[in-house]
Enzyme design. Structure first.
Site, PDB file in Angstrom:
ATOM      1  N   ARG A 103      -2.749  10.103 -11.665  1.00  0.00           N
ATOM      2  CA  ARG A 103      -2.298  10.358 -10.370  1.00  0.00           C
ATOM      3  C   ARG A 103      -2.116   9.088  -9.642  1.00  0.00           C
ATOM      4  NH1 ARG A 103      -4.938  14.353  -5.726  1.00  0.00           N
ATOM      5  NH2 ARG A 103      -3.879  15.772  -7.090  1.00  0.00           N
ATOM      6  N   HIS A 130       4.715  16.717  -7.711  1.00  0.00           N
ATOM      7  CA  HIS A 130       3.207  17.222  -8.186  1.00  0.00           C
ATOM      8  C   HIS A 130       3.479  18.614  -8.813  1.00  0.00           C
ATOM      9  CE1 HIS A 130      -0.894  17.821  -8.019  1.00  0.00           C
ATOM     10  NE2 HIS A 130      -1.057  18.248  -6.614  1.00  0.00           N
ATOM     11  N   GLN A 133       0.637  21.231  -9.477  1.00  0.00           N
ATOM     12  CA  GLN A 133       0.716  22.266  -8.609  1.00  0.00           C
ATOM     13  C   GLN A 133       1.636  23.218  -8.423  1.00  0.00           C
ATOM     14  OE1 GLN A 133      -1.965  21.839  -6.060  1.00  0.00           O
ATOM     15  NE2 GLN A 133      -1.299  23.947  -5.435  1.00  0.00           N
ATOM     16  N   ASP A 222       1.826  22.517   3.444  1.00  0.00           N
ATOM     17  CA  ASP A 222       1.101  21.257   3.100  1.00  0.00           C
ATOM     18  C   ASP A 222       0.947  20.518   4.216  1.00  0.00           C
ATOM     19  OD1 ASP A 222      -0.343  19.513   1.253  1.00  0.00           O
ATOM     20  OD2 ASP A 222       1.770  18.497   0.663  1.00  0.00           O
ATOM     21  N   CYS A 262      -1.289  24.207  -0.875  1.00  0.00           N
ATOM     22  CA  CYS A 262      -1.930  23.695  -2.211  1.00  0.00           C
ATOM     23  C   CYS A 262      -3.210  22.950  -2.058  1.00  0.00           C
ATOM     24  CB  CYS A 262      -0.904  22.348  -2.597  1.00  0.00           C
ATOM     25  SG  CYS A 262      -0.809  21.043  -1.223  1.00  0.00           S
ATOM     26  N   ARG A 290      -5.105  26.310 -10.747  1.00  0.00           N
ATOM     27  CA  ARG A 290      -4.860  24.918 -11.241  1.00  0.00           C
ATOM     28  C   ARG A 290      -5.482  24.890 -12.677  1.00  0.00           C
ATOM     29  NH1 ARG A 290      -3.714  20.746  -7.996  1.00  0.00           N
ATOM     30  NH2 ARG A 290      -3.152  19.856  -9.814  1.00  0.00           N
TER      31      ARG A 290
HETATM   32  N1   CP Z   1      -3.840  20.405  -4.374  1.00  0.00           N
HETATM   33  C1   CP Z   1      -4.436  19.251  -4.906  1.00  0.00           C
HETATM   34  O1   CP Z   1      -3.687  18.599  -5.965  1.00  0.00           O
HETATM   35  O2   CP Z   1      -5.854  18.910  -4.554  1.00  0.00           O
HETATM   36  P1   CP Z   1      -6.498  17.687  -5.136  1.00  0.00           P
HETATM   37  O3   CP Z   1      -5.656  16.467  -4.275  1.00  0.00           O
HETATM   38  O4   CP Z   1      -8.029  17.743  -4.516  1.00  0.00           O
HETATM   39  O5   CP Z   1      -6.420  17.489  -6.389  1.00  0.00           O
HETATM   40  N1  NVA Z   2       1.165  16.184  -0.214  1.00  0.00           N
HETATM   41  C1  NVA Z   2      -0.417  15.913  -0.535  1.00  0.00           C
HETATM   42  C2  NVA Z   2      -0.758  16.766  -1.580  1.00  0.00           C
HETATM   43  C3  NVA Z   2      -2.176  16.694  -1.660  1.00  0.00           C
HETATM   44  C4  NVA Z   2      -2.562  17.615  -2.958  1.00  0.00           C
HETATM   45  C5  NVA Z   2      -0.356  14.604  -0.666  1.00  0.00           C
HETATM   46  O1  NVA Z   2       0.443  13.838  -1.336  1.00  0.00           O
HETATM   47  O2  NVA Z   2      -1.445  14.011  -0.183  1.00  0.00           O
END
Ligand code: CP
Ligand code: NVA
Length: 303
Positions: A103, A130, A133, A222, A262, A290
């Site tokens: 990530r 993502h 997701q 989101d 999400c 997930r």
């Molecule tokens: N939705 C999602 O990716 O959650 P986290 O940031 O907690 O992994």
């Molecule tokens: N759009 C958000 C998603 C978190 C799972 C971010 O990137 O922080």
């Protein structure tokens, strides 16, 4: 398929296969059985940003499949691309582990890891996309609606990483996405054009949230402030006024429309607590899936 970096890099057939495998493994685990396909295999998980769902679901999925996961905080290794180049991290890790999940802020970090790693690389969220997701989301939609083809998703809010992956999932899987975002926060024209090349008319952007949710099977939102944008928080809250998913907006949607997010959800901003906790909300099924999807992805890439 060596890596899983973006939905648009996968074929519809590959996505359907991953969804089928997800459901198959879900049934297997629900029945109390186990698939030990990753016995002796190790996944390295690199995180530049916080995570609850992604981190824990990958860790549990590795344990479920009899493998091991190692959580690497950026500070443990002196930052990704800081103490040493990303391409060196990719090649060193490839000598130790059987898969890398990361990530990151920049999407290019993930693509560079994938280019130099000889083991599979998984995108666990970047500023751009993502994909894990989006796959958990479509699985959840399929479970609730019994189909994907022709389903209409209204995405209200920021044209961000989550919106982009969902847009490509819609184009690849025969769904329709209508996005309503304030000026300056819309999904980029290139993504919309690319999605519509995959499936004409699959992604449409309009200004009015009420117009977007009309006839929608799913209303999705989101956060307005993604990880890394914390400094813009006050400005964003102002700019997103009128784009909250609340009871008033849902008067324009069909009564049975499912609510998706999400997570994490910032109640009082992009969604009200009332809507998040309503009977139509399926966000915890999304969160559960997930894990369902990670099992299938790991088996497919590392098994
Ligand atoms: N939705 C999602 O990716 O959650 P986290 O940031 O907690 O992994
Ligand atoms: N759009 C958000 C998603 C978190 C799972 C971010 O990137 O922080």
């Amino acid at each position: 398929m060596k890596d899983f970096l973006s939905i648009n890099e996968c074929s519809s057939k590959e996505l359907h296969e991953l969804l089928n495998l997800s459901s198959q493994l879900k049934r297997l685990y629900r029945a109390g059985n186990q698939d030990t396909c990753l016995s002796g295999k190790v996944l390295a998980m690199l995180f530049e940003k916080p995570s609850l769902r992604t981190l824990i679901s990958f860790q549990v999925a590795m344990a479920d499949l009899a493998g091991t996961a190692i959580y690497v905080k950026p500070e443990d290794i002196g930052g990704i691309g800081k103490r040493e180049p990303v391409k060196d991290i990719a090649r060193v890790l490839s000598r130790y582990v059987d898969g890398i999940m990361a990530r990151t802020f920049e999407h290019e970090t993930i693509t560079e890891l994938a280019e130099f790693a000889t083991v599979p690389v998984i995108n666990a969220l970047t500023d751009r996309s993502h994909p894990c997701q989006a796959m958990a989301d479509v699985l959840t939609i399929e479970e609730h609606l019994g189909k994907l083809e022709g389903v209409k998703i209204a995405f209200i809010g920021d044209g961000n990483n989550v919106a982009r992956s969902l847009a490509f999932a819609c184009a690849k899987l025969g769904m329709k996405m209508v996005i309503a975002a304030p000026a300056g926060y819309q999904l980029d024209a290139e993504t919309i054009e690319e999605a519509n090349k995959i499936l004409a008319g699959s992604v449409e952007q309009i200004g009015e949230p009420a117009q977007a949710v009309a006839g929608a099977d799913i209303v999705y939102t989101d956060t307005w402030v993604s990880m890394g944008q914390e400094k813009e928080k006050q400005k964003r809250i102002k700019d997103f006024e009128g784009f909250q998913v609340n009871a008033e907006l849902l008067k324009s949607a069909p009564a049975g429309a499912k609510i998706m997010h999400c997570l994490p959800a910032y109640r009082g901003y992009e969604i009200t607590d009332e809507v998040a906790e309503s009977a139509n909300s399926i966000m915890f099924d999304q969160a559960e899936n997930r894990l369902t999807f990670q099992r299938a992805l790991l088996k497919r890439l590392m098994g």
